[in-house]
Design an enzyme around this catalytic site. Structure first.
Site, PDB file in Angstrom:
ATOM      1  N   LYS A  60       0.834  -1.208   0.000  1.00 14.31           N
ATOM      2  CA  LYS A  60       0.000   0.000   0.000  1.00 14.31           C
ATOM      3  C   LYS A  60       0.870   1.261   0.000  1.00 14.31           C
ATOM      4  O   LYS A  60       0.636   2.188  -0.780  1.00 14.31           O
ATOM      5  CB  LYS A  60      -0.932  -0.004   1.222  1.00 14.31           C
ATOM      6  N   GLN A 104      -4.001  -1.028   9.842  1.00 16.07           N
ATOM      7  CA  GLN A 104      -4.070  -2.384   9.282  1.00 16.07           C
ATOM      8  C   GLN A 104      -4.680  -3.358  10.290  1.00 16.07           C
ATOM      9  O   GLN A 104      -4.268  -3.412  11.448  1.00 16.07           O
ATOM     10  CB  GLN A 104      -2.652  -2.845   8.880  1.00 16.07           C
ATOM     11  N   ASP A 127     -10.063   3.816   4.563  1.00 14.51           N
ATOM     12  CA  ASP A 127     -10.559   2.441   4.447  1.00 14.51           C
ATOM     13  C   ASP A 127     -12.092   2.422   4.431  1.00 14.51           C
ATOM     14  O   ASP A 127     -12.703   1.418   4.068  1.00 14.51           O
ATOM     15  CB  ASP A 127     -10.074   1.597   5.651  1.00 14.51           C
TER      16      ASP A 127
END
Ligand code: NAP
Length: 292
Positions: A60, A104, A127
């Site tokens: 990412k 994460q 997200d």
């Protein structure tokens, strides 16, 4: 417009290639934002040593750097306290150079993930997991849409598959994939069925699907007999086989003989997830610029 019902050998929905095209377009948007005095910034937080998570976060941050996004990876030990993590998120919330914050998952067991996710400023929640963003999606209002579901929709749309009026079946009801992708399909006027581990006669339901999205986490659960000929099959699953290879939730070799369209694993939804993360980060930076 192609038709789901048309019998044909499955076309491969190449997420790697669509993601590369998407990233190239995003790079131009970054350049335009930089011209306007804003360089988008992404901060990725990871706690602990989960090897798969480490690979994901590295991919990412690298993808972000490649298109000119200022990205940083904040690696915290697995022993980090919940308060330390919350303080770190609060610092990033206050940092005007950071437009996107990603924590994460999974987090170490002693940390309340929901509490951490709710601490991220919704505007920086790239997200799209904050309840404010999930609620906006549910209500059909503007908000940050979770990356993997958004990537699924882009793949379906790119293929030219008709969504309106079609029956879409989603396998899985998680907050990060199943439920949001079902909402997005509903917004595009599909008739949506959501299945889960308690759904009886799963195959009878999936065989009705013009669009089938599998987000279960069970290798090769979806076999050819579960798929309607000509259907568009989107495989979100990432499963590690005993031989170390990756497999989706769909039995790719068998289902591609039946489906109209199919995503491979790897190389389907995965690369699109990262591209959508970058898109969300750029949108956050652009919104912040417009508001300032
Ligand atoms: P999750 O939170 O574990 O949810 C799995 C869902 O599948 C649950 O709703 C569960 O039902 C359902 N399920 C489990 N076994 C089933 C069965 N035999 N029949 C029907 N439904 C069943 O997983 P997730 O986070 O949504 O992720 C799903 C998969 O996608 C995983 O393989 C994950 O690694 C992958 N993933 C990939 C990406 C990507 O970028 N490609 C991103 C995110 C996730 P219950 O609710 O009844 O338990």
């Amino acid at each position: 417009m192609l038709d789901c019902a048309a019998p044909m050998a499955a076309q491969i929905l190449d997420g790697k290639s669509l993601a590369a095209t998407t990233r190239a377009a995003l790079k131009q948007k970054v350049d335009a934002l930089v011209q306007r005095g804003v360089r988008p910034g992404l901060s990725v937080l990871i706690a602990g040593d989960d090897p798969a998570s480490k690979v994901y976060v590295r991919n990412k941050t690298l993808a972000a750097k490649e298109i000119g996004v200022r990205s940083e990876l904040i690696e915290l030990p697995g022993s980090v306290s919940e308060q330390q993590l919350l303080d770190q998120v609060a610092k990033l919330n206050a940092n005007r150079e950071v437009h996107g914050i990603l924590v994460q998952l999974p987090l170490p067991k002693h940390i309340d993930s929901a509490r951490v996710l709710e601490t991220i400023a919704p505007a920086k929640d790239v997200d799209g997991f904050h309840e404010a963003n999930l609620g906006a999606l549910m209500a059909g209002r503007p908000g940050v849409v979770p990356c993997t579901p958004l990537g699924c929709m882009r793949l379906i749309e790119h293929a030219g598959v008709q969504i309106a009026g079609r029956h879409a079946v989603v396998l899985g009801r998680s907050n990060i994939v199943g439920k949001p992708v079902a909402m997005l399909l509903l917004q595009k006027d599909a008739t949506v069925t959501i299945c889960h581990s308690k759904t009886p006669e799963l195959a009878a339901v999936t065989r009705e699907a013009d669009i089938l999205v599998a987000a279960v986490g069970r290798a090769k659960l979806v076999g050819a007999a579960m798929v309607k000929p000509g259907a568009c099959v989107i495989d979100v699953g990432i499963n590690r086989l005993p031989d170390g290879k990756l497999a989706g939730d769909v039995d790719y070799d068998a289902v591609k003989q039946v489906a109209g369209w199919i995503t491979p694993v790897p190389g389907g939804v995965g690369p699109m997830t990262i591209a959508m993360l970058l898109e969300n980060c750029l949108s956050a930076a652009a919104r912040e610029k417009s508001a300032s």
